[in-house]
Design an enzyme around this catalytic site. Structure first.
Site, PDB file in Angstrom:
ATOM      1  N   GLY A  74      -0.867   2.385   6.992  1.00 33.39           N
ATOM      2  CA  GLY A  74      -1.332   2.404   8.369  1.00 33.39           C
ATOM      3  C   GLY A  74      -0.290   2.919   9.349  1.00 33.39           C
ATOM      4  CB  ALA A 208      -5.086   0.226   0.149  1.00 30.43           C
ATOM      5  CG  HIS A 209      -1.075  -3.755   2.425  1.00 32.63           C
ATOM      6  ND1 HIS A 209      -0.440  -4.853   2.980  1.00 32.63           N
ATOM      7  CD2 HIS A 209      -0.911  -2.751   3.309  1.00 32.63           C
ATOM      8  CE1 HIS A 209       0.089  -4.517   4.147  1.00 32.63           C
ATOM      9  NE2 HIS A 209      -0.193  -3.245   4.371  1.00 32.63           N
ATOM     10  CB  CYS A 338       6.207  -5.712  11.457  1.00 35.89           C
ATOM     11  SG  CYS A 338       5.134  -4.408  10.825  1.00 35.89           S
TER      12      CYS A 338
END
Length: 392
Positions: A74, A208-209, A338
């Site tokens: 992303g 995807a994760h 993050c």
């Protein structure tokens, strides 16, 4: 009841790989190992797998395969949309919100610091709602000043407080002023349906994760009718000259399979995960006085059903809350993925007007592998920690 294994309630940070996804990836990690850029049979077999995956993603999103570009995740997809559109169209003005993921906010702040763009922040209220009237004012002011088109970047679902942006309304405002509209859809991809024939967006992204696929792979949708951008990563002709570098083939196949499963089972999973979230809200309200919830996260009908941001009474243990939960084998977050595990405060919560800095804040985020027993254990653990604090 204490679970036999550690409790994972940080699904907004990343999700467990679905076994069906692993099964789809394994052949590309073993016998189908050719370079997709090679013209021999080994390469052609792998190239076919990539294009099949692209067609799957495009079909689920109701768009053309030519508008889907695979990336490392992303963050790269967001950077490509933002930086390439600014460079390609010579844009000098961008609009975002103080609640965006750092993949967007830090990128735009960096470009503003270099003098490439002027950056405007749209107003938010105490619940974190985007002021769309102010967005229109900012776009109008830029037009009145005789500037070029603006870039607008506003996320669909907030990863920390669960707020959902009305993408259709925001996109309509952007189009009325010929602005380029990018939305970070990382948190809603695989959890909400996106019909790109209906949404007035120029760029959206996926990782995807976040929906039980592998890490290190994502995609960027580029609206072919409205946005024709230069590549962000140079060095090869891969992705139809839009992203240099040999493709992460098994990651791409895994992404497509994960999104296919997410769409196939979305209604069932949404109902189940919503029930877990509702269970936690009800128990916290019953067992913990003065519990609050940030943003729209406690509104199960109007927010990300995967996210609950809890505001706890001020105490001496607030700074150690995540550590204490970790000791109890509960994985949660204090903010975005993050900043998980760091001592840096949440920029999202800091931006909300009137938030009490002395209270404890924790984000629980749910997934299809969580159980009601895990929710009960997390609530009882949290309540127990505060009861011990009150006895002191």
């Amino acid at each position: 009841m204490t679970p036999t294994a550690a409790v994972y309630l940080d699904n907004a940070a990343t999700t467990r790989l679905d076994p069906e996804v692993l099964d789809a990836m394994l052949p590309l990690m073993t016998e189908q190992f050719g370079n997709p850029s090679s013209i021999h049979s080994h390469g052609r077999t792998v190239r076919t797998a990539i294009e099949k995956a692209r067609k799957t993603v495009a079909g689920l999103l109701n768009t053309s395969p030519a508008e889907i570009f695979f990336t490392s995740g992303g963050t790269e997809a967001d950077n490509t949309a933002i930086r390439s559109s600014i460079e390609t169209y010579g844009l000098t003005h961008a609009i975002t919100s103080p609640l965006e993921h750092h993949a967007v906010l830090h990128t735009l702040e960096h470009l503003a610091k270099r003098g490439t763009i002027q950056l405007s922040l749209v107003n938010i209220d105490e619940k974190g709602h985007i002021d769309l009237a102010h967005l229109e004012t900012l776009l109008q002011n830029n037009r009145n000043a005789g500037q070029t088109r603006s870039l607008v970047s506003l996320m669909h679902g907030n990863n920390e407080i669960g707020n959902i942006l009305n993408l259709t309304r925001a996109g309509e405002i952007c189009r009325a002023y010929e602005a380029i509209f990018h939305s970070d859809t990382v948190q809603t991809m695989g959890h909400f349906r996106h019909d790109l024939q209906q949404l007035p967006v120029d760029f959206i992204v996926g990782a995807a994760h976040k929906f039980h696929g592998p890490k290190g792979v994502g995609f960027l949708y580029v609206n072919a009718e409205r946005a024709k951008i230069h590549p962000f990563v140079h060095g090869g002709a891969q992705e139809r000259n839009m992203r240099g570098g040999t493709e992460n083939v098994y990651g791409i196949v895994g992404l497509a399979k994960a999104l296919e499963i997410a769409y196939r089972d979305m209604d069932t999973h949404r109902q189940y995960i919503t029930s877990l979230k509702r269970r936690m809200i009800e128990q916290l309200r019953e067992k913990m006085p003065d519990v609050r919830f940030n943003g729209d996260s406690a509104d199960v009908e109007a927010s990300l059903y995967t996210v609950l941001n809890v505001s706890l009474p001020a105490s001496d243990m607030s700074d150690m809350l995540l550590f204490s939960l970790d000791i109890a084998r509960i994985s949660a977050s204090g903010g975005s993925a993050c900043s998980s595990g760091s001592n840096v405060g949440s920029h999202v919560l800091s931006a909300l007007p009137g938030l009490d800095p002395d209270r404890g804040y924790v984000r629980f985020s749910f997934g299809k592998y969580n159980t009601p027993e895990e929710i009960d254990y997390a609530v009882d653990t949290l309540v127990g920690l505060y009861q011990k604090e009150l006895v002191k």
